[in-house]
Enzyme design. Structure first.
Site: not given
Lengths: 351, 351
Positions: B51, B153, B195, B199, B282, B285, B288
């Site tokens: 604002e 994905a 992961t 990776d 991944g 996780l 969980a």
């Protein structure tokens, strides 16, 4: 041609080993303006072809008309005389063909015969739609095996069933309705012995007006399935190993198809007059088909739900991600709560 | 209000623990006809609210104007004076509010303060869109933990990766681009130690003009991950067990968050000023999180490909199909070769 395809669709699942074909006769002064004077479709093998029904329907009004037909008119004497000759005799002025016939006995000869008689012929109108309708026929004629459509419903975490008890439908009523339409349209429905033993499915078409049941095909290498299961209705086929003891199934009147391998089994099914197969489960059977390169088309209902642990639609073959098999001609259709994702793994054979 | 929401969006991922808020000042004779004289958004905690920026932008032209603001103007003294007072002092005629502030210090008091000063106030315009933007803020204020968005994905057979070597992106460039936008908009990005080890992902925002990187949060119960991994940039958080030896991580300057459980860990992240988390993997996780009921929103790219054997996005909990968790507010969006299916598992807290 859209009307002709609609006519043809009335024969889906009923014409094997013949193709579903539709024909519409139009009296037209211009391409934009015309009156449909005859409609017909091929209802089943042994009955007249679509052109004959359409010409009959037209009565005396087919002279100088245009015939729209979803498949090239035949030029050979099969169980019925050549349709090309019928169109010539009827005095039609022009013939519009969606797709050429891959049958080596025809394959352009039907069109040539019409042209030789002085009829104007156009080929390729709505060809892709026509070829889709004729997938089973084309597959058997060109490849000697049925067109195989794998269908399953999975959650958004890729599960087709829970691990143990407490299973139920993954997808909603619209998906079920669509599946029933496919059952009505394909020649056979295939399951593995696991699915048969777990679910004792009826494998029938329910809720489709005028629907008919596909032929149940059960892949059961050891012929260990219960010969009293609900799937064993007249026309059902047991696919089993050459040395399996299928005496109980034979005694129950079940057609027993013996095969060394899945490709052999599919050739055998083509020999039984089955042009298209809806492969409905389960993961073991689907994985075996995929590993052999025998899945032609995939129709998957994805349901926006998360399950957790569960059964995957495919469990084999093991391969790196760069060998993943991409679908082509993919379509995405929201369907009730679910999403239907479809596509082809193989091209439908053309000429 | 659409313009105000666009203003607010400029602060997404940058304002925590404050909400992203946008404000537009309009000089209008009628509701259909008006001129935008001021725009503003809250850029980050400690800076003035939307604002104030919008009123500044309006210069002398805010008297008698209408202020559109995506969140109820605050009525309390925080790091900045109450925005309700600023609007009153500016002499605006009317205030249109998208959504009430769930902060118990405000929660309608801002609107009341405006009304007490004789200003006409409308509440609820494009409320759902505003609430979406403010999910992280609302989650922390009401539930004491961040809003958790799970993203993955998968192939059309429900696999996020191949079993062994030879992995690569499942989805296409459009999906990657969308993911990068989300990384820019959410406060943190979370992965498991698996992961990280497999990776060594950078977990950065790439290809978004003006983009900024989310805070990496690595869930690593045993603090066994490499303290030299690429994810450990300034602001990164290691979430580990109370008794884990994280000396090497602490020595590397990594923030160490110790927690007995996942819910505790999320409360701790809220305490670190993290309002929203993009959970990118991944399966262990994610499973969980789901088992603890800590997944609020799901965004899944379904890629029309079949893999075969592979890793499932979720491997737990084991439960019957009738306990499957249905998403609501589901959207389906074809995106390049892929299909993005999104939805909520929990409602975004309102007032």
């Amino acid at each position: 041609m859209t009307l002709a395809l609609e006519q043809a669709a009335r024969g889906l699942g009923r014409t094997a080993p013949n193709p579903p074909v539709g024909c519409v006769i139009v009296q037209a002064r211009t391409d934009q303006d015309g009156e449909v004077v005859g409609r017909g479709f091929h209802p089943r093998a042994g009955e007249p072809h679509a052109e004959v029904f359409a010409l009959r329907d037209a009565g005396e009004r087919e002279r100088g008309a245009v015939a729209y037909v979803t498949l090239e008119p035949c030029s050979h004497h099969g169980r019925t005389p050549p349709c090309a000759d019928a169109l010539i005799a009827a005095g039609v002025r022009r013939v519009v063909v969606a797709a050429l016939d891959p049958n080596p006995l025809v394959a352009g000869r039907g069109v040539q015969r019409l042209r030789d008689a002085g009829i104007e012929v156009t080929v390729g109108v709505l060809e892709a739609d026509a070829v889709r309708q004729q997938a089973g026929f084309r597959s058997v004629i060109v490849r000697g095996r049925p067109w195989v459509v794998a269908k399953y419903a999975m959650t958004l975490d890729g599960k087709v069933a829970a691990l143990r008890e407490g299973n139920g439908a993954v997808s909603g009523p619209e998906a079920r309705e669509r599946t029933m339409r496919w059952r009505d349209e394909l020649d056979a429905i295939a399951v593995g012995s696991g699915t048969l033993g777990l679910d004792d499915p009826a494998l029938t078409t329910r809720g489709v007006p005028g629907g008919r049941d596909p032929r149940p095909v059960v892949f059961d290498r050891r012929a260990a399935s219960d010969p009293q299961a609900r799937a064993w209705r007249p026309g059902a086929v047991l696919v089993t190993a050459p040395d399996a003891d299928a005496a109980a199934h034979e005694a129950a009147g079940i057609t027993v198809q013996r095969a060394e391998s899945l490709p052999d089994a599919l050739s055998g099914l083509a020999g039984l007059g089955i042009g298209s197969v809806l492969l409905e489960g389960g993961p073991t059977l689907l994985s075996a088909f995929l590993a052999h390169g025998l899945v032609d088309e995939v129709r998957v209902f994805v349901s926006p739900k998360l399950l957790g642990a569960g059964l995957s639609p495919l469990t084999a073959p093991a391969r790196p991600m760069y060998e993943v098999q991409a679908l082509h001609e993919v379509t995405v259709e929201p369907l009730g709560q679910d999403v239907l994702i479809s596509g082809l793994l193989h091209d439908i054979p053309r000429v």
